[in-house]
Design a protein around this motif. Structure first.
Motif, PDB file in Angstrom:
ATOM      1  N   ARG A 116       0.936  -1.089   0.222  1.00 43.10           N
ATOM      2  CA  ARG A 116      -0.062   0.125   0.139  1.00 43.10           C
ATOM      3  C   ARG A 116       1.194   1.257   0.191  1.00 43.10           C
ATOM      4  O   ARG A 116       0.558   2.338  -0.829  1.00 43.10           O
ATOM      5  CB  ARG A 116      -0.979   0.029   1.148  1.00 43.10           C
ATOM      6  CG  ARG A 116      -1.768   1.306   1.432  1.00 43.10           C
ATOM      7  CD  ARG A 116      -2.648   1.464   2.648  1.00 43.10           C
ATOM      8  NE  ARG A 116      -2.980   2.652   2.983  1.00 43.10           N
ATOM      9  CZ  ARG A 116      -3.762   3.045   4.003  1.00 43.10           C
ATOM     10  NH1 ARG A 116      -4.235   2.038   4.702  1.00 43.10           N
ATOM     11  NH2 ARG A 116      -4.333   4.148   4.167  1.00 43.10           N
ATOM     12  N   LEU A 117       1.996   1.369   0.938  1.00 41.14           N
ATOM     13  CA  LEU A 117       2.767   2.488   1.023  1.00 41.14           C
ATOM     14  C   LEU A 117       3.517   2.718  -0.438  1.00 41.14           C
ATOM     15  O   LEU A 117       3.353   3.824  -0.674  1.00 41.14           O
ATOM     16  CB  LEU A 117       3.951   2.121   2.022  1.00 41.14           C
ATOM     17  CG  LEU A 117       3.136   2.231   3.315  1.00 41.14           C
ATOM     18  CD1 LEU A 117       4.312   1.715   4.498  1.00 41.14           C
ATOM     19  CD2 LEU A 117       2.772   3.714   3.843  1.00 41.14           C
ATOM     20  N   VAL A 185       9.654   8.266   7.966  1.00 40.38           N
ATOM     21  CA  VAL A 185       8.755   7.641   8.689  1.00 40.38           C
ATOM     22  C   VAL A 185       9.597   6.492   9.168  1.00 40.38           C
ATOM     23  O   VAL A 185      10.320   5.709   8.511  1.00 40.38           O
ATOM     24  CB  VAL A 185       7.449   7.224   8.453  1.00 40.38           C
ATOM     25  CG1 VAL A 185       6.878   5.958   9.587  1.00 40.38           C
ATOM     26  CG2 VAL A 185       6.494   8.273   8.235  1.00 40.38           C
ATOM     27  N   ALA A 186      10.151   6.363  10.504  1.00 43.74           N
ATOM     28  CA  ALA A 186      11.169   5.056  11.023  1.00 43.74           C
ATOM     29  C   ALA A 186      10.334   4.320  11.738  1.00 43.74           C
ATOM     30  O   ALA A 186       9.523   4.719  12.663  1.00 43.74           O
ATOM     31  CB  ALA A 186      12.341   5.386  11.643  1.00 43.74           C
ATOM     32  N   ALA A 231       0.962  -3.189  10.155  1.00 39.84           N
ATOM     33  CA  ALA A 231      -0.247  -3.356   9.460  1.00 39.84           C
ATOM     34  C   ALA A 231      -1.138  -1.777   9.486  1.00 39.84           C
ATOM     35  O   ALA A 231      -1.645  -1.012   8.766  1.00 39.84           O
ATOM     36  CB  ALA A 231      -1.217  -4.235   9.853  1.00 39.84           C
ATOM     37  N   GLU A 232      -0.734  -1.212  10.950  1.00 38.99           N
ATOM     38  CA  GLU A 232      -1.451  -0.163  11.064  1.00 38.99           C
ATOM     39  C   GLU A 232      -0.782   1.528  10.539  1.00 38.99           C
ATOM     40  O   GLU A 232      -1.395   2.355  10.586  1.00 38.99           O
ATOM     41  CB  GLU A 232      -1.745   0.201  12.523  1.00 38.99           C
ATOM     42  CG  GLU A 232      -2.626  -0.863  13.387  1.00 38.99           C
ATOM     43  CD  GLU A 232      -2.460  -0.724  14.718  1.00 38.99           C
ATOM     44  OE1 GLU A 232      -2.317   0.192  15.493  1.00 38.99           O
ATOM     45  OE2 GLU A 232      -2.559  -1.908  15.438  1.00 38.99           O
ATOM     46  N   ALA A 238      -1.480   8.253   6.906  1.00 37.33           N
ATOM     47  CA  ALA A 238      -2.482   9.181   5.933  1.00 37.33           C
ATOM     48  C   ALA A 238      -3.151  10.168   6.936  1.00 37.33           C
ATOM     49  O   ALA A 238      -3.473  11.450   6.855  1.00 37.33           O
ATOM     50  CB  ALA A 238      -3.432   8.046   5.645  1.00 37.33           C
ATOM     51  N   ARG A 239      -3.032   9.792   8.356  1.00 42.72           N
ATOM     52  CA  ARG A 239      -3.608  10.727   9.272  1.00 42.72           C
ATOM     53  C   ARG A 239      -2.854  11.831   9.615  1.00 42.72           C
ATOM     54  O   ARG A 239      -3.265  12.936   9.791  1.00 42.72           O
ATOM     55  CB  ARG A 239      -4.072   9.973  10.747  1.00 42.72           C
ATOM     56  CG  ARG A 239      -5.271   9.077  10.695  1.00 42.72           C
ATOM     57  CD  ARG A 239      -5.573   8.586  12.064  1.00 42.72           C
ATOM     58  NE  ARG A 239      -4.619   8.146  12.844  1.00 42.72           N
ATOM     59  CZ  ARG A 239      -4.258   6.680  12.727  1.00 42.72           C
ATOM     60  NH1 ARG A 239      -4.868   5.812  12.003  1.00 42.72           N
ATOM     61  NH2 ARG A 239      -3.373   6.233  13.678  1.00 42.72           N
TER      62      ARG A 239
END
Length: 242
Positions: A116-117, A185-186, A231-232, A238-239
């Motif tokens: 997805r990413l 993002v790590a 998975a989250e 996105a948020r």
């Protein structure tokens, strides 16, 4: 579309959280405690007897430093370089045999999150404290050789693994995916993953609860967010961008 509009669109794309650096074992890969099993085999080869006080002390250190470059761990535990290298080779052999025996699997939802990413136009990098040979064995066992744009081990970043920020910064330099470190993002499952992310300047340092350390340990070492699993992560990103 005017050149200024094109530039605005390009700049807007590059200001997103477009570089995602993910740990492997415990974060995207479930190995069921194979690190401890492989350490036990390596330690025994160097004369550390299972059940001894020495073994318990060394195993405690291994647990506390999950995520660190394994050769660095063995240098600390065994002192001189020759013994550290012997332990590291034994560890890699034992871990590789366990991997070949089908003892690892993706963390549920990990592959889907990565896909997805990347589908959203982000660059995903997989990093590890293992040596390149061990990392390669894991990727091959999972069929992940072509899943991401780049994979990194400590040797790819000058030899220093976590808690140093070198692998995250190597991902930043090698991919050119973002303009600044705050757009990184790590994510990882250990205290050292969190320290590495914080020291790199990453905008989001996400801890996950599928591996070695708990929520308190992750937050104490700088996690900006703690998730049930990787998975989250796409929804969190996105948020953050909304």
């Amino acid at each position: 579309m005017s050149n200024s509009q094109k530039n605005d669109r390009k700049n807007g794309q590059r200001s997103r959280l477009n570089l995602i650096v993910l740990d492997m074992a415990g974060t995207t890969v479930a190995d069921g405690g194979l690190v401890e099993q492989a350490f036990g085999a390596a330690a025994q080869r160097l004369g550390v007897q299972p059940g001894s006080a020495d073994h318990a002390e060394k195993l405690g250190y291994v647990r506390a430093t999950m995520g660190e470059s394994k050769i660095s761990v063995f240098r600390h535990l065994f002192g001189d370089e020759d013994r550290a290298q012997q332990a590291n080779v034994a560890f890699e052999e034992a871990y590789g045999e366990l991997v070949d025996g089908g003892r690892i699997a993706p963390v549920p939802g990990a592959r889907e999150a990565i896909e997805r990413l990347t589908g959203e136009g982000r660059t995903v990098v997989l990093s590890t404290g293992f040596a390149r040979t061990t990392q390669g064995a894991i990727l091959a066992a999972l069929g992940w050789q072509d899943l991401v744009a780049l994979t990194l081990c400590p040797a790819d970043a000058g030899g220093r693994g976590r808690p140093y920020p070198d692998m995250v910064l190597a991902a930043f330099l090698r991919t050119g995916a973002v303009d600044g470190v705050q757009q990184i993002v790590a994510a990882g499952d250990t205290s050292y993953d969190m320290l590495s992310g914080v020291r790199s300047g990453a905008g989001i340092v996400a801890g996950v609860l599928t591996g070695a350390h708990d929520k308190d340990q992750l937050e104490r070492n700088g996690a900006t967010h703690v998730l049930g699993s990787v998975a989250e992560l796409p929804d969190l990103i996105a948020r953050a961008e909304a």
